[in-house]
Structures are given as structure tokens and as C-alpha cells.
Design a protein around this motif. Structure first.
Motif, PDB file in Angstrom:
ATOM      1  N   GLU A 229      10.127  -6.400   8.421  1.00  0.00           N
ATOM      2  CA  GLU A 229      11.486  -5.940   8.687  1.00  0.00           C
ATOM      3  C   GLU A 229      12.568  -6.910   8.230  1.00  0.00           C
ATOM      4  N   MET A 230      12.220  -8.164   7.990  1.00  0.00           N
ATOM      5  CA  MET A 230      13.227  -9.150   7.605  1.00  0.00           C
ATOM      6  C   MET A 230      13.211  -9.466   6.110  1.00  0.00           C
ATOM      7  N   THR A 231      12.466  -8.727   5.342  1.00  0.00           N
ATOM      8  CA  THR A 231      12.367  -9.018   3.911  1.00  0.00           C
ATOM      9  C   THR A 231      12.887  -7.863   3.055  1.00  0.00           C
ATOM     10  N   ASP A 232      13.136  -8.174   1.790  1.00  0.00           N
ATOM     11  CA  ASP A 232      13.495  -7.137   0.819  1.00  0.00           C
ATOM     12  C   ASP A 232      12.298  -6.810  -0.075  1.00  0.00           C
ATOM     13  N   ILE A 233      11.099  -7.035   0.449  1.00  0.00           N
ATOM     14  CA  ILE A 233       9.859  -6.783  -0.289  1.00  0.00           C
ATOM     15  C   ILE A 233       9.308  -5.415   0.103  1.00  0.00           C
ATOM     16  N   TRP A 234       8.974  -4.598  -0.869  1.00  0.00           N
ATOM     17  CA  TRP A 234       8.356  -3.301  -0.618  1.00  0.00           C
ATOM     18  C   TRP A 234       6.967  -3.281  -1.242  1.00  0.00           C
ATOM     19  N   GLY A 235       6.120  -2.382  -0.748  1.00  0.00           N
ATOM     20  CA  GLY A 235       4.770  -2.239  -1.293  1.00  0.00           C
ATOM     21  C   GLY A 235       4.388  -0.780  -1.372  1.00  0.00           C
ATOM     22  N   LEU A 236       3.553  -0.451  -2.349  1.00  0.00           N
ATOM     23  CA  LEU A 236       3.111   0.922  -2.565  1.00  0.00           C
ATOM     24  C   LEU A 236       1.733   0.869  -3.197  1.00  0.00           C
ATOM     25  N   THR A 237       0.786   1.640  -2.651  1.00  0.00           N
ATOM     26  CA  THR A 237      -0.584   1.598  -3.146  1.00  0.00           C
ATOM     27  C   THR A 237      -0.953   2.915  -3.816  1.00  0.00           C
ATOM     28  N   GLU A 238      -1.510   2.782  -5.024  1.00  0.00           N
ATOM     29  CA  GLU A 238      -2.029   3.930  -5.763  1.00  0.00           C
ATOM     30  C   GLU A 238      -3.443   3.593  -6.201  1.00  0.00           C
ATOM     31  N   GLY A 239      -4.413   4.394  -5.750  1.00  0.00           N
ATOM     32  CA  GLY A 239      -5.807   4.073  -6.034  1.00  0.00           C
ATOM     33  C   GLY A 239      -6.174   2.766  -5.357  1.00  0.00           C
ATOM     34  N   ASP A 240      -6.699   1.813  -6.131  1.00  0.00           N
ATOM     35  CA  ASP A 240      -7.079   0.525  -5.552  1.00  0.00           C
ATOM     36  C   ASP A 240      -6.118  -0.587  -5.953  1.00  0.00           C
ATOM     37  N   HIS A 241      -4.919  -0.220  -6.361  1.00  0.00           N
ATOM     38  CA  HIS A 241      -3.940  -1.225  -6.784  1.00  0.00           C
ATOM     39  C   HIS A 241      -2.694  -1.145  -5.919  1.00  0.00           C
TER      40      HIS A 241
ATOM     41  N   GLN B 146       1.055  -2.261  -5.530  1.00  0.00           N
ATOM     42  CA  GLN B 146       2.212  -2.778  -6.248  1.00  0.00           C
ATOM     43  C   GLN B 146       3.250  -3.254  -5.240  1.00  0.00           C
ATOM     44  N   THR B 147       3.848  -4.402  -5.492  1.00  0.00           N
ATOM     45  CA  THR B 147       4.921  -4.892  -4.640  1.00  0.00           C
ATOM     46  C   THR B 147       6.129  -5.231  -5.500  1.00  0.00           C
ATOM     47  N   GLY B 148       7.279  -5.243  -4.877  1.00  0.00           N
ATOM     48  CA  GLY B 148       8.503  -5.585  -5.587  1.00  0.00           C
ATOM     49  C   GLY B 148       9.583  -5.972  -4.608  1.00  0.00           C
ATOM     50  N   LYS B 149      10.749  -6.343  -5.135  1.00  0.00           N
ATOM     51  CA  LYS B 149      11.884  -6.728  -4.298  1.00  0.00           C
ATOM     52  C   LYS B 149      13.072  -5.845  -4.647  1.00  0.00           C
ATOM     53  N   ASP B 150      13.790  -5.430  -3.620  1.00  0.00           N
ATOM     54  CA  ASP B 150      14.932  -4.553  -3.814  1.00  0.00           C
ATOM     55  C   ASP B 150      15.832  -4.704  -2.584  1.00  0.00           C
ATOM     56  N   ALA B 151      17.081  -5.046  -2.799  1.00  0.00           N
ATOM     57  CA  ALA B 151      17.995  -5.277  -1.679  1.00  0.00           C
ATOM     58  C   ALA B 151      18.142  -4.039  -0.795  1.00  0.00           C
ATOM     59  N   ARG B 152      17.919  -2.844  -1.350  1.00  0.00           N
ATOM     60  CA  ARG B 152      18.090  -1.617  -0.572  1.00  0.00           C
ATOM     61  C   ARG B 152      17.059  -1.459   0.531  1.00  0.00           C
ATOM     62  N   VAL B 153      15.922  -2.151   0.432  1.00  0.00           N
ATOM     63  CA  VAL B 153      14.855  -1.951   1.426  1.00  0.00           C
ATOM     64  C   VAL B 153      14.954  -2.907   2.608  1.00  0.00           C
ATOM     65  N   LYS B 154      15.852  -3.875   2.562  1.00  0.00           N
ATOM     66  CA  LYS B 154      16.056  -4.749   3.710  1.00  0.00           C
ATOM     67  C   LYS B 154      16.794  -3.968   4.789  1.00  0.00           C
ATOM     68  N   PRO B 155      16.187  -3.807   5.981  1.00  0.00           N
ATOM     69  CA  PRO B 155      16.851  -3.035   7.034  1.00  0.00           C
ATOM     70  C   PRO B 155      18.263  -3.527   7.333  1.00  0.00           C
ATOM     71  N   ASN B 156      19.152  -2.581   7.589  1.00  0.00           N
ATOM     72  CA  ASN B 156      20.520  -2.929   7.966  1.00  0.00           C
ATOM     73  C   ASN B 156      20.561  -3.587   9.333  1.00  0.00           C
ATOM     74  N   VAL B 157      19.697  -3.101  10.227  1.00  0.00           N
ATOM     75  CA  VAL B 157      19.628  -3.621  11.593  1.00  0.00           C
ATOM     76  C   VAL B 157      18.161  -3.737  12.005  1.00  0.00           C
ATOM     77  N   VAL B 158      17.838  -4.827  12.687  1.00  0.00           N
ATOM     78  CA  VAL B 158      16.499  -4.991  13.271  1.00  0.00           C
ATOM     79  C   VAL B 158      16.669  -5.225  14.763  1.00  0.00           C
ATOM     80  N   VAL B 159      16.001  -4.412  15.562  1.00  0.00           N
ATOM     81  CA  VAL B 159      16.074  -4.536  17.019  1.00  0.00           C
ATOM     82  C   VAL B 159      14.732  -5.063  17.518  1.00  0.00           C
TER      83      VAL B 159
END
Length: 363
Positions: A122-134, A136-149
Motif C-alpha cells: 500500500e505504500m509503494t508505486d510498484i504494481w505486479g501482474l502475472t501471465e502464465g508463469d511470468h 511482470q512488475t513496474g512502477k507507476d505513480a497512479r498506483v500509489k494509494p491516495n490514502v492508507v488507513v
């Protein structure tokens, strides 16, 4: 003392009972149509949060799976689009947060995270997505939550067999923040405090499940660890876990518990000052740090071998090859023989720093 530190934007609300502020937090973001993302295991908490949010909730996505498989991710995006969500509230661990991130990345909606584990995504701008056995990760400012409770009460239902590995995941965040590609003295100060909090707090959480002070202490450590990782990026440990998770669909927390000590042992020659700082935080000498992480996992009942969590022995060679590629920028360059031995040690659960045993193919 020359360094660059990109601070990620976001609001944090921490404290016992803080979940009750969710409606106000959503309103402050201008949210009008909220999709709640939570695994079926979080039904009770999801129901309470839905009650707090009231008429703002327009749907619930529950087909959450670890490593964010692409088919389920597409379904989540589709549902968010169908209900015209302008915001997503995720409840749970890294998997739920991961689905929220993929929705936010695709549809550019508000994201509020309500963690119930110590995963830290919840505190990072790192996203992950799995297709088959691979994976993939990346960084994107849009995925960092606006608020964390962060509400420690929401971790009270977290059983020890999940809390332990989840806490080791947080520990790995803090440890790698000391030598990740963006390491700097500001992050290092937070990481060292996180290491100390987690090292002392995790045994309490597992031994005394109703100890709310212990839960608060570990959640605070997990928060600091996640902030630390967000400011530095990942290295050998996390790259290894991403490879193994993608190849074999292993539990992420369990992998962290197993791999951490072995990744530290591999990196130790290249990070003497970091090892000294970790040693000071946990009260051992520097050479004993990898073994101390192994012992912590054992103490809290977390797995200590890849074999025990379902990795097939015939996958070691290919896993080593992929780790070498994925972790090319590691602080100590990954060499295939060394990585193969690291994975072999992790597979058979050998304690780092202990005399070699006769068990295993590379003993």
C-alpha cells in the motif's frame, strides 16, 4: 551525504479504530462511486467497511488471488468500469492492494487501501501482474494509494501462520531498503527502526495474538518498512521472490520468510555497512545477521525451506537462470553458480552461516 530521494505523495491515517474515518477520507477525495475490493476471507471486515461508506459503495469485487493473475485483473477492471467507479477501496493484504493498483493504473481512479496484513504494498508505486508463469512488475505513480488507513484492530483476526510470513515480508522490505538502488540516509533511518520494531514485535504477535500493543508495534514497523522500500526499489531478495512466485505460484509471504536470510548471505560481502546496521537493530554481530533472520522465521512458525512451501526440485536450474537476469542490477552482481547455490540452500532449508550438511544435491 549526496543523495536523491523522491518522496511519494499520499495520506496515512494510523490508529486503533481509524477504519471508522473511511467515509470522511473518501469524501475528501471527492469519491461518489466506490468499488470495494476484498477477498471472501475478509467478508466480515468488508461488510463493516461497506456500512461505514454507506451509499458511496456501488459494487464489490471478491475474486482476489495472489500475484494478480491477468484474467482476474481484467475482470476487476471490467467491473470497475461497469459500475462507473471513481474510487476503489481495498481491504486485505498485498493481493487485494495489487488488484486495486491494477484498476487505478488502467482507469485512473482514486485508491484507498485498508491493510489487514503487514505486506506493505500500500505504500509503494510498484504494481505486479502475472501471465502464465511470468510475473511482470513496474512502477507507476497512479498506483500509489491516495490514502492508507492503518487500523491495528483489523489485524487481530490475522492468524499466526499468516502474520509470521507477512511480517517477514515487511522485514525484507526494510532490509532491502538499506542497499536498494535508491538507498539514502533518510530511508535508511526509517528502515533500521522498522527492522528493530519487527524483530522484537513479531514474536509477540505470534505468541500473544490478542496483544493489541504488539499488533500496533508490528503494523507500525510494516508501515515504515513499506515507505522505505518505496523510496529505494528492490534488489536480489524481491527479484528472487518475484521469479519464484511467477514460476511456481508460491505464497509470497512464505517465500520472503525462506529467502531473506539466504539473499542477505549472498549480498553480505558487498554491503558491510548495511550488515552492521542490521546487526545493531537486532542485537547480533554482522556475520550472524543472515542466521538471525532464519531463526526469526523459525521462531514465529514461518517456513524455512522452499521445499516445504511447494517448490519443485527440478525448477532450481531454471529459477537460478531467471534470477540472474531479473536481478542484474543487484548490489552484488548475480553469478549463476552463486545464485544456484543460494536457491539450493533455501530449497533445503539450510541455516545461513551454519556448517554445510550432507542433504541436497549441492552439499
Amino acid at each position: 551525504m549526496n543523495f536523491t530521494y523522491d518522496v511519494l505523495a499520499g495520506r496515512v491515517v494510523f490508529g486503533i479504530g481509524s477504519r471508522r474515518s473511511l467515509a470522511d477520507e473518501a469524501a475528501a477525495l471527492g469519491s461518489r462511486r466506490v468499488l470495494v475490493v476484498a477477498d471472501v476471507a475478509e467478508d466480515a471486515i468488508a461488510a463493516e467497511v461497506t456500512g461505514v461508506l454507506g451509499d458511496l459503495v456501488v459494487g464489490r469485487f471478491s475474486d482476489v488471488a495472489q500475484h494478480v493473475p491477468i484474467a482476474q485483473a481484467d475482470a476487476a477492471i471490467s467491473q470497475a468500469r461497469q459500475v462507473e467507479a471513481d474510487s476503489v477501496v481495498t481491504i486485505g493484504g498485498g493481493s487485494a492492494t495489487g488488484f486495486g493498483k491494477i484498476i487505478a493504473r488502467s482507469l485512473d481512479v482514486n485508491l484507498i487501501a485498508v491493510p489487514t496484513t503487514y505486506a506493505g504494498s500500500e505504500m509503494t508505486d510498484i504494481w505486479g501482474l502475472t501471465e502464465g508463469d511470468h510475473k511482470q512488475t513496474g512502477k507507476d505513480a497512479r498506483v500509489k494509494p491516495n490514502v492508507v488507513v492503518y487500523d491495528p484492530e483489523l489485524t487481530l483476526t490475522l492468524p499466526g501462520f499468516i502474520a509470521g510470513p507477512s511480517g517477514m515480508n515487511a522485514m525484507a522490505h526494510a532490509v532491502e531498503a538499506l542497499y536498494g538502488p535508491g538507498a539514502n540516509p533518510v530511508v535508511s533511518a526509517m528502515a533500521v527502526e522498522a527492522i528493530a520494531a519487527l524483530y522484537t514485535g513479531l514474536p509477540v504477535v505470534v505468541a500473544e495474538p490478542e496483544n493489541l500493543d504488539g499488533r500496533s508495534h508490528v503494523l507500525y514497523g510494516a508501515y515504515l518498512a513499506a515507505v522505505s522500500l518505496a523510496g529505494t526499489g528492490t534488489a536480489l531478495h524481491h527479484k528472487t521472490c518475484h521469479v519464484l512466485g511467477g514460476m511456481f505460484n508460491l505464497n509470497h509471504g512464505d517465500m520472503n520468510a525462506v529467502v531473506l536470510g539466504h539473499a542477505l548471505a549472498y549480498n553480505a560481502p558487498a554491503i558491510p555497512r548495511c550488515m552492521d546496521r542490521i546487526a545493531g537493530a537486532v542485537g547480533v554481530d554482522a556475520p550472524g545477521v543472515p542466521g538471525a533472520m532464519f531463526d526469526l522465521a523459525a521462531t514465529i512458525g514461518a517456513p524455512t525451506s522452499l521445499e516445504a512451501i511447494g517448490m519443485p526440485a527440478d525448477g532450481l536450474e531454471e529459477a537460478a537462470r531467471r534470477v540472474v537476469i531479473e536481478a542484474a542490477a543487484n548490489v552484488r552482481p548475480p553469478e549463476e553458480d552463486g545464485i544456484r547455490q543460494m536457491l539450493d540452500n533455501a530449497y533445503f532449508g539450510r541455516r545461513p552461516g551454519s556448517p554445510p550438511s550432507t542433504k541436497g544435491t549441492n552439499s
